[in-house]
Design a protein around this motif. Structure first.
Motif, short mmCIF file in Angstrom:
data_model
loop_
_atom_site.label_atom_id
_atom_site.label_comp_id
_atom_site.label_asym_id
_atom_site.label_seq_id
_atom_site.Cartn_x
_atom_site.Cartn_y
_atom_site.Cartn_z
N GLN A 134 0.83 -1.21 0.00
CA GLN A 134 0.00 0.00 0.00
C GLN A 134 0.86 1.26 0.00
OE1 GLN A 134 -2.83 0.16 3.23
NE2 GLN A 134 -3.05 2.38 3.09
N TYR A 135 1.94 1.24 0.79
CA TYR A 135 2.78 2.44 0.93
C TYR A 135 4.02 2.40 0.04
CZ TYR A 135 -0.12 3.74 4.91
OH TYR A 135 -1.19 4.10 5.70
N ASP A 136 4.16 1.30 -0.71
CA ASP A 136 5.30 1.16 -1.63
C ASP A 136 6.63 1.32 -0.90
OD1 ASP A 136 6.59 0.74 -4.03
OD2 ASP A 136 6.55 2.86 -4.62
N VAL A 137 6.77 0.55 0.17
CA VAL A 137 8.00 0.56 0.98
C VAL A 137 8.39 -0.88 1.31
CG1 VAL A 137 7.55 2.81 2.04
CG2 VAL A 137 6.69 0.74 3.15
N ALA A 138 9.57 -1.03 1.87
CA ALA A 138 10.01 -2.35 2.32
C ALA A 138 9.28 -2.76 3.59
CB ALA A 138 11.52 -2.33 2.56
N ARG A 139 9.20 -4.05 3.85
CA ARG A 139 8.47 -4.54 5.02
C ARG A 139 9.11 -4.09 6.32
NH1 ARG A 139 6.68 -10.76 4.42
NH2 ARG A 139 6.03 -10.28 6.56
N ASN A 140 10.44 -3.94 6.32
CA ASN A 140 11.08 -3.49 7.57
C ASN A 140 10.68 -2.05 7.90
OD1 ASN A 140 12.64 -2.46 5.41
ND2 ASN A 140 14.45 -2.28 6.73
N THR A 141 10.34 -1.24 6.90
CA THR A 141 9.85 0.12 7.16
C THR A 141 8.48 0.07 7.82
OG1 THR A 141 11.06 0.95 5.23
CG2 THR A 141 9.29 2.34 6.10
N VAL A 142 7.62 -0.83 7.33
CA VAL A 142 6.32 -1.04 7.96
C VAL A 142 6.48 -1.54 9.38
CG1 VAL A 142 4.20 -2.42 7.88
CG2 VAL A 142 5.11 -1.41 5.79
#
Length: 257
Positions: free
Chosen positions: A43-51
């Protein structure tokens, strides 16, 4: 979605802020599961570690809880167990329930306590001053308990009573043999509570408190230092309540002097 070009905070904090807003406006209701880390990363177009970092921020803020193998859930607001300035009032005596048990009953919960220890101890300077007992000898009785509402530990209680009052009484027993508990015994020993002095602070818990209160991440404690004064204005009992702030509240209705 957060506009990353306008917001100079780290991306994880931007995502945490947007998820917090969604929780506060009811998009994610208490008790509901947030989207998976994989879905949020997409959804946010980021890596999972950022989430993962964003969810940790929400956990520290006390908004979500993580359950292993199930996901991340919006924390539910539980009814508070409220103790007030009238909690020791004789008007409740006919119910034969302690203030804690009475409040649990109001909420349909089963209150109970577990005795952790009872021993005769030497006071530190603060206790000696507050209870007017001598330093350098075992002049106090200390009782330690954990109180539960159903299966939730809601606060830990440490009570100190001058040994000159406690010696030879039911106060040294795990099950205090009086229908009104320790205060019934204290009254029989000549100390009727006529005034209370409560000193209240809020703080983050110690590692030990996190363990015995089963505190979720980000939940502070209320630290209540209560002193009972008798008919002569003398202190005869001091109790420290360490309370889960997400399950306890304090209510005071007192005259302005």
């Amino acid at each position: 979605m957060v506009d990353g070009s306008a917001d100079k905070r780290p991306r994880s904090q931007q995502i945490a802020a947007e998820l917090r807003k969604a929780i506060e406006d009811g998009t994610y209701l208490p008790g509901t599961r947030l989207p998976s880390q994989r879905d949020l990363a997409r959804q946010y177009d980021v890596a999972r570690n950022t989430v993962d970092e964003a969810l940790k921020v929400l956990g520290i803020q006390g908004l979500v809880t993580s359950e292993w193998g199930r996901g991340v859930f919006v924390r539910e607001k539980k009814p508070l167990i409220r103790l007030g300035s009238d909690r020791y009032s004789p008007k409740y005596r006919q119910l034969e329930l302690s203030p804690f048990l009475l409040e649990c009953a109001k909420q349909g919960k089963r209150g109970r306590f577990e005795v952790l220890g009872i021993e005769r101890v030497q006071p530190d300077p603060e206790l000696a001053e507050k209870l007017k007992v001598p330093l350098g000898r075992k002049s106090l009785l200390r009782r330690e308990n954990v109180f539960y509402a159903d299966d939730d530990p809601v606060y830990r209680v440490t009570t100190w009573i001058p040994w000159s009052i406690a010696e030879g009484s039911g106060l040294v027993e795990a099950e205090v043999p009086h229908r009104f508990g320790i205060h019934g015994v204290l009254e029989e020993r000549g100390h009727v509570m006529t005034r209370i002095n409560d000193e209240i602070t809020a703080r983050m818990p110690t590692p030990e408190e996190i363990q015995y209160l089963r505190l979720p991440r980000g939940v502070p404690v209320l630290d209540v230092l209560h002193t009972s004064l008798d008919q002569d204005g003398e202190p005869f009992e001091l109790t420290r309540f360490v309370m889960r702030a997400d399950m306890n509240g304090l209510h005071y209705n007192a005259p302005v002097e």
